[in-house]
Design an enzyme around this catalytic site. Structure first.
Site, PDB file in Angstrom:
ATOM      1  N   CYS A   1       0.842  -1.215   0.138  1.00  0.00           N
ATOM      2  CA  CYS A   1       0.072   0.122   0.110  1.00  0.00           C
ATOM      3  C   CYS A   1       0.943   1.250  -0.031  1.00  0.00           C
ATOM      4  O   CYS A   1       1.668   1.498   0.711  1.00  0.00           O
ATOM      5  CB  CYS A   1      -0.686   0.125   1.285  1.00  0.00           C
ATOM      6  SG  CYS A   1      -1.948   1.416   1.535  1.00  0.00           S
TER       7      CYS A   1
ATOM      8  N   HIS B   1      -4.429  -0.100  -5.471  1.00  0.00           N
ATOM      9  CA  HIS B   1      -5.802  -0.327  -6.086  1.00  0.00           C
ATOM     10  C   HIS B   1      -5.848   0.098  -7.354  1.00  0.00           C
ATOM     11  O   HIS B   1      -6.757  -0.455  -8.162  1.00  0.00           O
ATOM     12  CB  HIS B   1      -6.920   0.485  -5.270  1.00  0.00           C
ATOM     13  CG  HIS B   1      -7.062  -0.264  -3.898  1.00  0.00           C
ATOM     14  ND1 HIS B   1      -6.734  -0.089  -2.976  1.00  0.00           N
ATOM     15  CD2 HIS B   1      -8.590  -0.709  -3.676  1.00  0.00           C
ATOM     16  CE1 HIS B   1      -7.344  -0.642  -1.799  1.00  0.00           C
ATOM     17  NE2 HIS B   1      -8.083  -1.178  -2.295  1.00  0.00           N
TER      18      HIS B   1
ATOM     19  N   CYS C   1      -0.903   4.011  -6.415  1.00  0.00           N
ATOM     20  CA  CYS C   1      -1.883   3.440  -5.174  1.00  0.00           C
ATOM     21  C   CYS C   1      -2.049   1.948  -5.800  1.00  0.00           C
ATOM     22  O   CYS C   1      -2.472   1.810  -7.045  1.00  0.00           O
ATOM     23  CB  CYS C   1      -3.326   4.131  -5.199  1.00  0.00           C
ATOM     24  SG  CYS C   1      -4.437   3.067  -4.187  1.00  0.00           S
TER      25      CYS C   1
HETATM   26  N1  DGL Z   1      -4.031   0.608  -1.847  1.00  0.00           N
HETATM   27  C1  DGL Z   1      -3.654   1.802  -1.077  1.00  0.00           C
HETATM   28  C2  DGL Z   1      -2.515   2.503  -1.740  1.00  0.00           C
HETATM   29  O1  DGL Z   1      -1.504   2.004  -2.292  1.00  0.00           O
HETATM   30  C3  DGL Z   1      -4.511   2.386  -0.074  1.00  0.00           C
HETATM   31  C4  DGL Z   1      -5.865   3.120  -0.579  1.00  0.00           C
HETATM   32  C5  DGL Z   1      -6.481   3.636   0.417  1.00  0.00           C
HETATM   33  O2  DGL Z   1      -6.935   2.900   1.275  1.00  0.00           O
HETATM   34  O3  DGL Z   1      -6.938   4.952   0.111  1.00  0.00           O
HETATM   35  O4  DGL Z   1      -2.292   3.556  -1.461  1.00  0.00           O
END
Ligand code: DGL
Length: 254
Positions: A70, A178, A176
């Site tokens: 993350c 995601h 990110c």
């Molecule tokens: N997947 C995460 C990242 O790489 C976190 C996204 C989130 O929870 O806001 O920043």
């Protein structure tokens, strides 16, 4: 080796998937802290507190290394995590460096609000002064992915990316985890050719450098334990989609 990965939700699965391919013969734990997602809208204190709780949990599970899958958690908490343990901790950062070095062109960084506001990110960006760096926190994207909302995407893409598109930026840093799985949607929205920069191969190289002596290299995945602090539905769907064999799924209270 026992290696613990975590993210606020399903984003870090992209890194877990790469690790399962690159270093199969290990035990993997993956924790989706979805009761507290999205991290990107939380305060630094809240994010640190979650990361330290997860680190502590992983230590109780006898992991031998932690991958912070993350960008937000890495940006806000990795320094403090490292002060509290002797375990190797590998993080993930927006791939601005390869983007900035590869072409003499502007880049756009898509990352959460907390990442973009962090000192760690600001330092990283300062190294590439002189390039135009557009930024978007991509509001609502993480929740839409976690909740599997399909209908909102045209609006979510437009509100996050319209200015970047108007400026004809074509080098996109996926800052990110995601957003790694959103390349096709982002590409369709822009309509002209894009180059994406994402961190997966860099994280795998880092794992190899740091863990090489302990990583097993036969071709069989030992097992994968998928955990969530709220619903495990998205993890189960992923395991089925990827035909994951030896795995278990559980909700944990943390
Ligand atoms: N997947 C995460 C990242 O790489 C976190 C996204 C989130 O929870 O806001 O920043």
């Amino acid at each position: 080796m026992r290696i613990g990965f975590f993210d606020s939700g399903i984003g870090g699965l992209a890194l877990l998937e790469a690790a399962l391919k690159a270093f199969p013969n290990n035990h993997y734990l993956y924790l989706a802290d979805n009761a507290f997602a999205p991290y990107g809208d939380k305060t630094e204190e809240e994010i640190k507190q979650r990361c330290l709780a997860i680190q502590n949990y992983f230590e109780c599970q006898d992991v031998e290394a932690i991958v912070v899958a993350c960008n937000t958690a890495t940006a806000i908490a990795i320094d403090e995590m490292r002060t509290k343990t002797a375990l190797p901790i590998i993080g993930v950062e927006p791939a601005i460096k390869p983007a900035a070095l590869s072409e003499q062109t502007d880049v756009a960084v898509l990352a959460t609000k907390a990442t973009l506001l962090s000192e760690r990110y600001k330092k990283l960006k300062a190294k590439y002064d002189g390039k135009g760096v557009y930024e978007s926190p991509c509001a609502g994207w993480v929740s839409a992915l976690e909740e599997n909302q399909r209908e909102n995407w045209p609006n979510l893409l437009k509100s996050a990316l319209a200015e970047i598109k108007e400026n004809k930026v074509s080098h996109i840093v996926l800052g990110c985890t995601h957003y790694i799985g959103l390349k096709d949607r982002i590409q369709d929205y822009f309509g002209y050719a894009l180059t994406f920069y994402e961190p997966t191969s860099g994280v795998m190289q880092r794992m190899k450098q740091i863990l090489s002596e302990s990583l097993e290299d036969s071709t069989q995945v030992l097992d994968v334990h998928l955990m969530a602090t709220s619903s495990v539905d998205r993890l189960e769907e992923w395991a089925v989609r990827k035909s994951l064999k030896k795995h278990s799924v559980s909700v944990i209270d943390l």
